[in-house]
Write a protein that holds these residues in place. Structure first.
Motif, mmCIF file in Angstrom:
data_model
loop_
_atom_site.group_PDB
_atom_site.id
_atom_site.type_symbol
_atom_site.label_atom_id
_atom_site.label_comp_id
_atom_site.label_asym_id
_atom_site.label_seq_id
_atom_site.Cartn_x
_atom_site.Cartn_y
_atom_site.Cartn_z
ATOM 1 N N TRP A 39 -4.867 4.525 2.994
ATOM 2 C CA TRP A 39 -3.870 3.750 2.444
ATOM 3 C C TRP A 39 -4.433 3.071 1.091
ATOM 4 O O TRP A 39 -5.476 2.472 0.974
ATOM 5 C CB TRP A 39 -3.399 2.511 3.077
ATOM 6 C CG TRP A 39 -2.890 2.758 4.513
ATOM 7 C CD1 TRP A 39 -3.155 3.022 5.661
ATOM 8 C CD2 TRP A 39 -1.228 3.229 4.306
ATOM 9 N NE1 TRP A 39 -1.904 3.476 6.415
ATOM 10 C CE2 TRP A 39 -0.842 3.507 5.714
ATOM 11 C CE3 TRP A 39 -0.244 3.149 3.294
ATOM 12 C CZ2 TRP A 39 0.297 3.611 6.148
ATOM 13 C CZ3 TRP A 39 0.831 3.552 3.731
ATOM 14 C CH2 TRP A 39 1.130 3.463 5.078
ATOM 15 N N GLU A 40 -3.753 3.334 -0.181
ATOM 16 C CA GLU A 40 -4.322 3.077 -1.332
ATOM 17 C C GLU A 40 -3.378 1.577 -1.642
ATOM 18 O O GLU A 40 -2.267 1.570 -1.635
ATOM 19 C CB GLU A 40 -3.647 3.727 -2.491
ATOM 20 C CG GLU A 40 -3.729 3.462 -3.776
ATOM 21 C CD GLU A 40 -3.343 4.281 -4.928
ATOM 22 O OE1 GLU A 40 -3.829 4.312 -6.150
ATOM 23 O OE2 GLU A 40 -2.287 5.130 -4.534
ATOM 24 N N GLU A 78 8.965 9.009 4.153
ATOM 25 C CA GLU A 78 8.773 8.705 2.755
ATOM 26 C C GLU A 78 10.032 7.994 1.867
ATOM 27 O O GLU A 78 11.100 8.244 2.463
ATOM 28 C CB GLU A 78 8.595 10.142 1.963
ATOM 29 C CG GLU A 78 7.231 10.757 2.403
ATOM 30 C CD GLU A 78 6.943 12.132 1.540
ATOM 31 O OE1 GLU A 78 8.015 12.735 1.479
ATOM 32 O OE2 GLU A 78 5.951 12.246 1.712
ATOM 33 N N TYR A 122 5.096 3.874 2.393
ATOM 34 C CA TYR A 122 4.515 2.546 2.070
ATOM 35 C C TYR A 122 4.227 1.675 3.307
ATOM 36 O O TYR A 122 4.898 1.606 4.303
ATOM 37 C CB TYR A 122 5.635 1.635 1.142
ATOM 38 C CG TYR A 122 5.497 2.506 -0.319
ATOM 39 C CD1 TYR A 122 4.606 2.278 -1.371
ATOM 40 C CD2 TYR A 122 6.595 3.635 -0.427
ATOM 41 C CE1 TYR A 122 4.825 2.774 -2.554
ATOM 42 C CE2 TYR A 122 6.566 4.284 -1.756
ATOM 43 C CZ TYR A 122 5.681 3.957 -2.706
ATOM 44 O OH TYR A 122 5.893 4.653 -4.050
ATOM 45 N N THR A 163 9.017 10.297 -7.305
ATOM 46 C CA THR A 163 7.799 10.486 -6.338
ATOM 47 C C THR A 163 8.177 10.143 -5.202
ATOM 48 O O THR A 163 9.060 9.274 -5.166
ATOM 49 C CB THR A 163 6.745 9.789 -6.794
ATOM 50 O OG1 THR A 163 7.052 8.323 -7.352
ATOM 51 C CG2 THR A 163 6.095 10.321 -8.293
ATOM 52 N N TYR A 178 6.641 8.684 -1.273
ATOM 53 C CA TYR A 178 5.357 8.322 -0.579
ATOM 54 C C TYR A 178 5.929 7.355 0.504
ATOM 55 O O TYR A 178 6.865 6.813 0.682
ATOM 56 C CB TYR A 178 4.460 7.215 -1.554
ATOM 57 C CG TYR A 178 3.644 8.017 -2.342
ATOM 58 C CD1 TYR A 178 2.643 8.883 -2.415
ATOM 59 C CD2 TYR A 178 4.080 7.967 -3.927
ATOM 60 C CE1 TYR A 178 1.905 9.275 -3.309
ATOM 61 C CE2 TYR A 178 3.448 8.563 -4.873
ATOM 62 C CZ TYR A 178 2.363 9.441 -4.645
ATOM 63 O OH TYR A 178 1.658 9.884 -5.370
ATOM 64 N N TYR A 238 0.847 -1.172 0.155
ATOM 65 C CA TYR A 238 -0.030 0.078 -0.031
ATOM 66 C C TYR A 238 0.893 0.989 0.007
ATOM 67 O O TYR A 238 1.999 1.143 0.430
ATOM 68 C CB TYR A 238 -0.882 0.021 1.178
ATOM 69 C CG TYR A 238 -1.649 -0.944 1.440
ATOM 70 C CD1 TYR A 238 -2.980 -1.118 1.075
ATOM 71 C CD2 TYR A 238 -1.249 -2.187 1.990
ATOM 72 C CE1 TYR A 238 -3.725 -2.089 0.901
ATOM 73 C CE2 TYR A 238 -1.872 -3.480 2.182
ATOM 74 C CZ TYR A 238 -3.634 -3.388 1.844
ATOM 75 O OH TYR A 238 -4.210 -4.479 2.048
ATOM 76 N N ARG A 239 0.403 2.520 -0.384
ATOM 77 C CA ARG A 239 0.851 3.590 -0.233
ATOM 78 C C ARG A 239 0.087 4.797 0.200
ATOM 79 O O ARG A 239 -1.133 4.525 0.363
ATOM 80 C CB ARG A 239 1.520 4.201 -1.593
ATOM 81 C CG ARG A 239 0.721 4.585 -2.471
ATOM 82 C CD ARG A 239 0.927 5.341 -3.793
ATOM 83 N NE ARG A 239 0.367 5.536 -5.005
ATOM 84 C CZ ARG A 239 0.742 6.030 -6.135
ATOM 85 N NH1 ARG A 239 1.781 6.234 -6.512
ATOM 86 N NH2 ARG A 239 -0.510 6.201 -6.853
ATOM 87 N N SER A 240 0.732 5.593 0.996
ATOM 88 C CA SER A 240 -0.243 6.593 1.946
ATOM 89 C C SER A 240 -0.555 7.741 0.904
ATOM 90 O O SER A 240 0.225 8.410 0.345
ATOM 91 C CB SER A 240 0.706 7.134 3.103
ATOM 92 O OG SER A 240 -0.081 7.928 3.746
ATOM 93 N N ARG A 241 -1.914 7.774 0.941
ATOM 94 C CA ARG A 241 -2.521 8.971 0.292
ATOM 95 C C ARG A 241 -3.217 9.849 1.255
ATOM 96 O O ARG A 241 -3.403 9.320 2.400
ATOM 97 C CB ARG A 241 -3.527 8.472 -0.823
ATOM 98 C CG ARG A 241 -2.652 7.420 -1.897
ATOM 99 C CD ARG A 241 -1.781 8.176 -2.871
ATOM 100 N NE ARG A 241 -1.992 9.179 -3.360
ATOM 101 C CZ ARG A 241 -2.265 9.250 -4.657
ATOM 102 N NH1 ARG A 241 -2.327 8.104 -5.429
ATOM 103 N NH2 ARG A 241 -2.814 10.136 -5.628
ATOM 104 N N TRP A 242 -3.748 11.031 0.685
ATOM 105 C CA TRP A 242 -4.483 11.946 1.813
ATOM 106 C C TRP A 242 -5.623 11.442 2.195
ATOM 107 O O TRP A 242 -6.044 11.618 3.216
ATOM 108 C CB TRP A 242 -4.582 13.200 0.958
ATOM 109 C CG TRP A 242 -5.670 13.237 -0.102
ATOM 110 C CD1 TRP A 242 -5.401 13.170 -1.323
ATOM 111 C CD2 TRP A 242 -6.986 13.269 0.186
ATOM 112 N NE1 TRP A 242 -6.470 12.906 -2.225
ATOM 113 C CE2 TRP A 242 -7.853 13.106 -1.346
ATOM 114 C CE3 TRP A 242 -7.991 13.471 1.197
ATOM 115 C CZ2 TRP A 242 -9.055 13.207 -1.453
ATOM 116 C CZ3 TRP A 242 -9.204 13.591 0.801
ATOM 117 C CH2 TRP A 242 -9.638 13.454 -0.443
ATOM 118 N N TYR A 243 -6.186 10.374 1.543
ATOM 119 C CA TYR A 243 -7.534 9.942 1.839
ATOM 120 C C TYR A 243 -7.289 8.520 2.770
ATOM 121 O O TYR A 243 -8.325 7.801 3.278
ATOM 122 C CB TYR A 243 -8.542 9.346 0.811
ATOM 123 C CG TYR A 243 -7.679 8.761 -0.450
ATOM 124 C CD1 TYR A 243 -7.701 7.412 -0.517
ATOM 125 C CD2 TYR A 243 -7.223 9.564 -1.531
ATOM 126 C CE1 TYR A 243 -6.987 6.799 -1.509
ATOM 127 C CE2 TYR A 243 -6.611 9.028 -2.577
ATOM 128 C CZ TYR A 243 -6.592 7.527 -2.636
ATOM 129 O OH TYR A 243 -5.983 6.752 -3.490
#
Length: 165
Positions: free
Chosen positions: A101-102, A159, A133, A129, A131, A94-99
């Motif tokens: 974990w994606e 990151e 993870y 990029t 992020y 997964y990667r951390s997004r503003w909303y």
């Protein structure tokens, strides 16, 4: 409303627990242990002796691949003290997004009559990029003496920059 969502997302990221968003569905981090855990016996109807395989499941920290350019890797390792009839692992990166974990990649494998199993979930990334993870996996072991499982995760506290190996 947007401020509330951002605050909730920040809380979920800072606590190490929370949820992952993949294809519009939420995947709970739940009761995962960070780093490594022993595979605990799963209750059975017939009383079994103590689970003898003595297996542990480990999720390493997601990292830039040492063998493939512009790729983030995470390893899911199962190690047993003795041969187990069935060993299997399913893990996701997964990667951390503003909303939240994606979910980026899921990998799974299973082996019979083994003591060790490694599953790798590599995912290509765009150069430069950055992020945070997380790797998360479920480990399973079974045989005539019983069955057990563990739920383990590991994540980066800072990151990772996508780069050439």
């Amino acid at each position: 409303m947007v401020l509330t969502v951002a605050v909730l997302a920040a809380f979920a990221l800072s606590s190490g627990q929370g949820s992952a968003v993949a294809d519009g569905r939420v995947v709970e981090t739940g009761n995962a242990v960070r780093g490594q855990a022993d595979l605990a016996e799963t209750p059975r109807e017939a009383r079994a002796p103590r689970l003898p395989y003595l297996c542990s499941g480990k999720v390493d920290s997601p990292h830039s691949s040492h063998t493939k350019n512009y790729t983030i890797n995470v390893h899911f390792d199962t190690a047993c003290k003795m041969v187990a009839t069935n060993v299997s692992t399913e893990g996701s990166l997964y990667r951390s997004r503003w909303y939240g974990w994606e979910q980026l990649k899921t990998a799974k494998d299973g082996r019979k009559n083994t003591r060790k199993l490694r599953v790798v979930a590599p995912k290509g990334c765009k150069a430069g990029t950055k992020y945070r993870y997380k790797g998360q996996a479920r480990f399973y072991v079974s045989g005539p003496q019983g069955k057990g499982s563990a739920h383990v995760y590991n994540q980066n506290d800072s990151e990772i920059t996508c780069k050439k190996r």
